[in-house]
Scaffold this motif. Sequence first.
Motif, PDB file in Angstrom:
ATOM      1  N   UNK A 134       9.247  -5.141  32.253  1.00 21.14           N
ATOM      2  CA  UNK A 134       7.896  -5.336  32.765  1.00 21.14           C
ATOM      3  C   UNK A 134       7.446  -6.739  32.397  1.00 21.14           C
ATOM      4  N   UNK A 135       6.400  -7.197  33.051  1.00 22.42           N
ATOM      5  CA  UNK A 135       5.816  -8.461  32.623  1.00 22.42           C
ATOM      6  C   UNK A 135       5.058  -8.200  31.329  1.00 22.42           C
ATOM      7  N   UNK A 136       4.776  -9.268  30.589  1.00 20.71           N
ATOM      8  CA  UNK A 136       4.015  -9.105  29.345  1.00 20.71           C
ATOM      9  C   UNK A 136       2.640  -8.516  29.637  1.00 20.71           C
ATOM     10  N   UNK A 137       2.051  -8.923  30.751  1.00 23.33           N
ATOM     11  CA  UNK A 137       0.724  -8.421  31.128  1.00 23.33           C
ATOM     12  C   UNK A 137       0.772  -6.912  31.375  1.00 23.33           C
ATOM     13  N   UNK A 138       1.807  -6.449  32.096  1.00 28.90           N
ATOM     14  CA  UNK A 138       1.947  -5.020  32.362  1.00 28.90           C
ATOM     15  C   UNK A 138       2.249  -4.243  31.082  1.00 28.90           C
ATOM     16  N   UNK A 139       3.071  -4.807  30.202  1.00 26.20           N
ATOM     17  CA  UNK A 139       3.389  -4.156  28.931  1.00 26.20           C
ATOM     18  C   UNK A 139       2.130  -4.044  28.070  1.00 26.20           C
ATOM     19  N   UNK A 140       1.303  -5.086  28.089  1.00 30.67           N
ATOM     20  CA  UNK A 140       0.050  -5.050  27.335  1.00 30.67           C
ATOM     21  C   UNK A 140      -0.875  -3.966  27.884  1.00 30.67           C
ATOM     22  N   UNK A 150       5.773  -8.133  23.542  1.00 32.47           N
ATOM     23  CA  UNK A 150       6.938  -8.902  23.987  1.00 32.47           C
ATOM     24  C   UNK A 150       8.190  -8.030  23.988  1.00 32.47           C
ATOM     25  N   UNK A 151       8.396  -7.261  22.940  1.00 32.58           N
ATOM     26  CA  UNK A 151       9.557  -6.379  22.850  1.00 32.58           C
ATOM     27  C   UNK A 151       9.519  -5.299  23.927  1.00 32.58           C
ATOM     28  N   UNK A 152       8.347  -4.721  24.142  1.00 33.83           N
ATOM     29  CA  UNK A 152       8.205  -3.705  25.186  1.00 33.83           C
ATOM     30  C   UNK A 152       8.508  -4.285  26.561  1.00 33.83           C
ATOM     31  N   UNK A 153       8.035  -5.493  26.808  1.00 32.00           N
ATOM     32  CA  UNK A 153       8.255  -6.144  28.100  1.00 32.00           C
ATOM     33  C   UNK A 153       9.743  -6.389  28.329  1.00 32.00           C
ATOM     34  N   UNK A 154      10.434  -6.841  27.294  1.00 33.18           N
ATOM     35  CA  UNK A 154      11.870  -7.111  27.423  1.00 33.18           C
ATOM     36  C   UNK A 154      12.668  -5.833  27.668  1.00 33.18           C
ATOM     37  N   UNK A 155      12.347  -4.775  26.924  1.00 36.26           N
ATOM     38  CA  UNK A 155      13.106  -3.528  27.035  1.00 36.26           C
ATOM     39  C   UNK A 155      12.816  -2.777  28.325  1.00 36.26           C
TER      40      UNK A 155
END
Length: 91
Positions: A16-22, A8-13
């Motif tokens: 990216x979408x949460x799926x892409x960050x994952x 979630x933190x990576x996606x926000x920063x």
Amino acid sequence: MNKSELITSMAEKSKLTKKDAELALKAFIETVEETLENKDKVQLVGFGTFESRVRKARKVRNPRTGEPLDIAETTVPVFKPGKEFKDKVNK
């Protein structure tokens, strides 16, 4: 912070979408694992270095029974933080 909070933190920063960050996190983890498995190291300047080290075989004593035990040589993953990372944590 657990894995889902990190995603979630990576996606926000990164916006990216949460799926892409994952997917990015999974790719990073797999790449580090494969690199260490091949006895290489991953060096991220300012952050730190992931590497594998060999722990020598050794003799120990079972504290419960007092029996001597042999522990075989093993390879373990190690993370050594970089100077910038240590400085930021110790601020």
